[in-house]
Design an enzyme around this catalytic site. Sequence first.
Site, mmCIF file in Angstrom:
data_model
loop_
_atom_site.group_PDB
_atom_site.id
_atom_site.type_symbol
_atom_site.label_atom_id
_atom_site.label_comp_id
_atom_site.label_asym_id
_atom_site.label_seq_id
_atom_site.Cartn_x
_atom_site.Cartn_y
_atom_site.Cartn_z
ATOM 1 N N GLN A 120 1.143 -1.520 -0.087
ATOM 2 C CA GLN A 120 -0.297 -0.049 0.353
ATOM 3 C C GLN A 120 1.013 1.092 -0.330
ATOM 4 O O GLN A 120 0.659 2.122 -0.901
ATOM 5 C CB GLN A 120 -1.072 0.186 1.461
ATOM 6 C CG GLN A 120 -1.270 0.897 1.246
ATOM 7 C CD GLN A 120 -2.614 1.857 0.612
ATOM 8 O OE1 GLN A 120 -3.083 0.704 -0.026
ATOM 9 N NE2 GLN A 120 -2.839 3.005 0.575
ATOM 10 N N GLU A 121 1.842 1.610 0.820
ATOM 11 C CA GLU A 121 2.925 1.680 1.002
ATOM 12 C C GLU A 121 3.206 2.881 -0.173
ATOM 13 O O GLU A 121 4.041 3.527 -0.920
ATOM 14 C CB GLU A 121 3.758 1.698 2.790
ATOM 15 C CG GLU A 121 3.010 2.337 3.326
ATOM 16 C CD GLU A 121 2.347 3.494 3.742
ATOM 17 O OE1 GLU A 121 2.966 4.955 3.016
ATOM 18 O OE2 GLU A 121 1.801 4.281 4.643
ATOM 19 N N SER A 122 4.827 1.290 -1.142
ATOM 20 C CA SER A 122 5.216 1.293 -1.669
ATOM 21 C C SER A 122 5.366 1.116 -2.791
ATOM 22 O O SER A 122 6.329 0.402 -3.959
ATOM 23 C CB SER A 122 6.677 1.840 -1.741
ATOM 24 O OG SER A 122 7.045 -0.152 -0.399
#
Length: 280
Positions: A120-122
């Site tokens: 989700q983040e990266s």
Amino acid sequence: MAALRSLLLAVLLLAVTVVLLQPRTPTMLLRTPLFSECPHLSVESRHLTLLEWEYFLSSSLEESKAKEVNVYPATELSAGEAASLDNHIHRRLPRYQDLFRIVASEYRIDWHLVAAISYQESHWYPKAKSPTGVRGMMMLTLPTAKEMGIRNRLDAEQSVRGGVRYLEQLKGRLPESIQEPDRTWQALAAYNVGIGHLYDARTLARSHGLNPDLWTNLSDFLLKLEDPQWHNQTRYGYARGAESVQYVENIQRYYRHILARQPRKPLPVMAQSEGNRSTL
């Protein structure tokens, strides 16, 4: 002949009614498909549900409480989302899977969840950068990275270790009354929007007679933090509540999809309801 058909129909309706009225024991819950309409998952939903139960319940809740917990269904991935995630699972995840496993074992959480957060983040890209200044696999802000002892946010190991450490710290700052999986979802919301805004949403939920320990209740009031009518009543004011709720829901969906792509595991003992030892 018509009388026989009527009798058979009546018997069939009675059987269906009996099944629908049966209490939903944990064993029956494990047979309930979470992804019955999802065309992208070939794995049996029972396997996925068992893995969720094993992580969220077996190590953190007493049996009497575990039987009462509802495993929240997440909206299925779109065809494009599933294809993109599967591509990353094939091409990038093998490089970082061992890292996720090692760090997750240190903090006694599920590595699939760590992988979902990082995706989700990266999208599992160590050098990811955002215009807002967050960087790395777990998209840490500079102040958070310093607080977690991270010197290089673009180093995959440091970023993952710092992100998981921060998540566990947030869990520890939540009220003890919050049980899993709600505790994880609320900690993730705080990871995204800040724990002050999370507590604002909890206060609003409680003031309206709802249990703020339940993610389904709390998420509604996180959304309200974008509305001046609501956030003017809070200590920390405006927050991007919709972004925070979507953030958590994305991780839920990615987590379950990653779980579904893993090899099958034997049924855990806890999956068998008391007094019922038959194979599911």
